[in-house]
Design a protein around this motif. Structure first.
Motif, mmCIF file in Angstrom:
data_model
loop_
_atom_site.group_PDB
_atom_site.id
_atom_site.type_symbol
_atom_site.label_atom_id
_atom_site.label_comp_id
_atom_site.label_asym_id
_atom_site.label_seq_id
_atom_site.Cartn_x
_atom_site.Cartn_y
_atom_site.Cartn_z
ATOM 1 N N TRP A 156 6.336 -5.183 -1.888
ATOM 2 C CA TRP A 156 5.141 -5.276 -1.045
ATOM 3 C C TRP A 156 5.522 -5.210 0.429
ATOM 4 O O TRP A 156 4.892 -4.486 1.216
ATOM 5 C CB TRP A 156 4.400 -6.574 -1.353
ATOM 6 C CG TRP A 156 3.008 -6.640 -0.797
ATOM 7 C CD1 TRP A 156 1.854 -6.289 -1.425
ATOM 8 C CD2 TRP A 156 2.629 -7.085 0.504
ATOM 9 N NE1 TRP A 156 0.779 -6.492 -0.601
ATOM 10 C CE2 TRP A 156 1.228 -6.981 0.589
ATOM 11 C CE3 TRP A 156 3.334 -7.579 1.604
ATOM 12 C CZ2 TRP A 156 0.514 -7.337 1.728
ATOM 13 C CZ3 TRP A 156 2.630 -7.923 2.749
ATOM 14 C CH2 TRP A 156 1.239 -7.812 2.814
ATOM 15 N N SER B 92 4.615 -2.071 2.956
ATOM 16 C CA SER B 92 3.733 -2.341 4.091
ATOM 17 C C SER B 92 4.327 -1.865 5.410
ATOM 18 O O SER B 92 3.592 -1.615 6.373
ATOM 19 C CB SER B 92 3.419 -3.843 4.173
ATOM 20 O OG SER B 92 4.588 -4.592 4.439
ATOM 21 N N ARG C 114 2.489 2.397 4.161
ATOM 22 C CA ARG C 114 1.200 2.216 4.839
ATOM 23 C C ARG C 114 1.169 2.879 6.220
ATOM 24 O O ARG C 114 0.198 3.580 6.527
ATOM 25 C CB ARG C 114 0.847 0.736 4.944
ATOM 26 C CG ARG C 114 -0.509 0.536 5.616
ATOM 27 C CD ARG C 114 -0.875 -0.913 5.832
ATOM 28 N NE ARG C 114 -1.998 -1.000 6.731
ATOM 29 C CZ ARG C 114 -3.217 -1.389 6.399
ATOM 30 N NH1 ARG C 114 -3.479 -1.718 5.147
ATOM 31 N NH2 ARG C 114 -4.174 -1.443 7.298
ATOM 32 N N SER D 21 -8.535 1.852 -9.989
ATOM 33 C CA SER D 21 -8.891 2.294 -8.648
ATOM 34 C C SER D 21 -10.149 3.166 -8.691
ATOM 35 O O SER D 21 -11.190 2.737 -9.181
ATOM 36 C CB SER D 21 -7.709 3.019 -8.023
ATOM 37 O OG SER D 21 -7.897 3.213 -6.636
ATOM 38 N N SER E 188 -7.479 -2.942 -10.512
ATOM 39 C CA SER E 188 -7.743 -2.722 -9.081
ATOM 40 C C SER E 188 -8.923 -1.782 -8.860
ATOM 41 O O SER E 188 -8.805 -0.779 -8.136
ATOM 42 C CB SER E 188 -6.498 -2.148 -8.397
ATOM 43 O OG SER E 188 -5.417 -3.030 -8.461
ATOM 44 N N ASP F 205 -3.505 -4.641 2.495
ATOM 45 C CA ASP F 205 -2.985 -3.715 1.506
ATOM 46 C C ASP F 205 -1.683 -3.086 1.983
ATOM 47 O O ASP F 205 -1.576 -2.647 3.131
ATOM 48 C CB ASP F 205 -4.019 -2.624 1.233
ATOM 49 C CG ASP F 205 -3.772 -1.907 -0.073
ATOM 50 O OD1 ASP F 205 -2.720 -1.244 -0.186
ATOM 51 O OD2 ASP F 205 -4.614 -2.005 -0.976
ATOM 52 N N SER G 283 -4.907 -7.207 -7.346
ATOM 53 C CA SER G 283 -4.098 -8.013 -6.430
ATOM 54 C C SER G 283 -5.017 -8.749 -5.469
ATOM 55 O O SER G 283 -6.023 -8.196 -5.016
ATOM 56 C CB SER G 283 -3.135 -7.114 -5.642
ATOM 57 O OG SER G 283 -2.544 -7.840 -4.585
ATOM 58 N N GLU H 87 -4.894 -6.816 -1.691
ATOM 59 C CA GLU H 87 -5.112 -5.373 -1.654
ATOM 60 C C GLU H 87 -6.473 -5.083 -1.051
ATOM 61 O O GLU H 87 -7.338 -5.959 -0.922
ATOM 62 C CB GLU H 87 -5.005 -4.767 -3.047
ATOM 63 C CG GLU H 87 -6.111 -5.170 -4.007
ATOM 64 C CD GLU H 87 -6.194 -4.233 -5.211
ATOM 65 O OE1 GLU H 87 -6.621 -3.080 -5.007
ATOM 66 O OE2 GLU H 87 -5.828 -4.662 -6.326
ATOM 67 N N MET I 108 0.998 -4.910 -5.241
ATOM 68 C CA MET I 108 0.493 -3.658 -4.722
ATOM 69 C C MET I 108 -0.835 -3.294 -5.385
ATOM 70 O O MET I 108 -1.131 -3.755 -6.496
ATOM 71 C CB MET I 108 1.504 -2.544 -5.003
ATOM 72 C CG MET I 108 2.903 -2.832 -4.534
ATOM 73 S SD MET I 108 3.147 -2.531 -2.806
ATOM 74 C CE MET I 108 3.312 -0.756 -2.840
ATOM 75 N N HIS I 109 -1.605 -2.475 -4.724
ATOM 76 C CA HIS I 109 -2.774 -1.870 -5.343
ATOM 77 C C HIS I 109 -2.305 -1.106 -6.588
ATOM 78 O O HIS I 109 -1.273 -0.441 -6.570
ATOM 79 C CB HIS I 109 -3.435 -0.911 -4.344
ATOM 80 C CG HIS I 109 -4.561 -0.115 -4.897
ATOM 81 N ND1 HIS I 109 -5.715 -0.690 -5.389
ATOM 82 C CD2 HIS I 109 -4.727 1.234 -5.034
ATOM 83 C CE1 HIS I 109 -6.530 0.257 -5.798
ATOM 84 N NE2 HIS I 109 -5.955 1.430 -5.602
#
Length: 308
Positions: free
Chosen positions: A14, A18, A22, A157, A185, A202, A240, A243, A272-273
């Motif tokens: 994570w 990040s 990201r 998702s 998620s 996230d 999560s 997220e 994580m997502h």
């Protein structure tokens, strides 16, 4: 319900993501120029973090409007029920092929065959195309002899949205078309009003990236709002707590419960997502499959017992 603290490996992943993934996703636009490369990268990453289990059998399905794969994990010995899986990818990426590692594990955990639908992606296709493809895949299962109470609908998702939208929409018309609903998620608010609460938390992407992806699909707000008294199936949601779509999962679980459905929400910290896709990296992913397998098997057995 919040799960136990994240493993050291999950927390490390994570943190790394990040500070690497990201920031990169924040500066790359989501458009027709970047999507071909993004789809290829996502496909390769998915196959790396969730390799297909040895002994998995994959059969391509091309039947009328249905483009899909039958996936049987190495322990899928049952044929009395089936799972309809709708992959994620922000409506603009992902495929049944890239998700074989996920569907092979879900098949193994539940002992059931999985029909993974290759729905048409945006922006080449409008929203109704993906929804129509999910519906067509469901009806293919019906044509092959699976009763509604022997079909489990699942997705993650964006695919979680499509799966839940099909189930909720059917319930609104008085039809229960799934024995159970299994979501990882899930997006449940395409207006992204809820997602702003998770922006900045996230480790994969932010609100701006999600807005750009959704804009390729719909131009009007859409939310999943099940109505009270409709025939909704038991639901299990894994997400999560850190997220972008954590609030989506919480709100949808609350709406299902308010509508009268049985819903079990499991929130996992510092994950994580769609961390269920990270089977080769984090131990919690494997735990999620075991829990999901028990949920599916127990729900099907309960449904069968009630029918006697």
């Amino acid at each position: 319900m919040t799960a136990e603290p994240a493993s050291l490996r999950a927390r490390a992943l994570w943190q790394i993501s990040s500070h690497t993934v990201r920031p990169v996703s924040a500066v790359i636009p989501v458009n027709e120029h970047t999507l071909p490369a993004a789809r290829m990268i996502i496909d390769r990453v998915m196959r790396a973090v969730a390799p297909v289990l040895n002994g998995t059998v994959v059969e391509t399905v091309e039947s009328g409007p249905v483009h899909a794969e039958w996936v049987r994990g190495p322990r899928a010995t049952r044929d009395d029920a089936a799972i309809l899986y709708v992959h994620g990818g922000g409506f603009v990426a992902g495929s049944a092929r890239s998700y074989r590692g996920v569907t092979s594990r879900l098949s193994t955990a539940t002992r059931l065959p999985v029909l993974a639908v290759d729905y048409r992606l945006a922006p080449e296709n409008p929203y109704t195309a993906a929804a129509a493809d999910v519906s067509a895949a469901y009806h293919l299962l019906r044509e092959r002899g699976f009763a509604p109470d022997r079909i489990v609908t699942a997705g993650d998702s964006a695919g979680g949205y499509l799966a839940a939208d099909f189930v909720v929409g059917s319930a609104d018309h008085g039809r229960r078309r799934a024995a159970a609903l299994l979501l990882f998620s899930p997006m449940t608010d395409l207006a992204l009003d809820l997602a702003h609460r998770g922006d900045g938390h996230d480790a994969l992407f932010g609100l701006a990236t999600a807005r750009a992806a959704v804009a390729h699909l719909v131009d009007a707000p859409r939310q999943l709002r099940p109505r009270a008294g409709t025939p909704l199936p038991p639901t299990l949601i894994h997400a999560s707590s850190d997220e972008l779509f954590a609030a989506d999962a919480v709100a949808f679980a609350d709406r299902l419960s308010t509508a009268g459905a049985r819903c079990d929400l499991r929130l996992w910290p510092r994950q994580m997502h769609v961390f269920h896709t990270l089977a080769a990296l984090v131990p919690e992913s494997r735990t999620v499959y075991r829990m999901s397998g028990r949920f599916v098997i127990d729900t099907l057995e309960s449904t069968a017992a009630q029918a006697i």
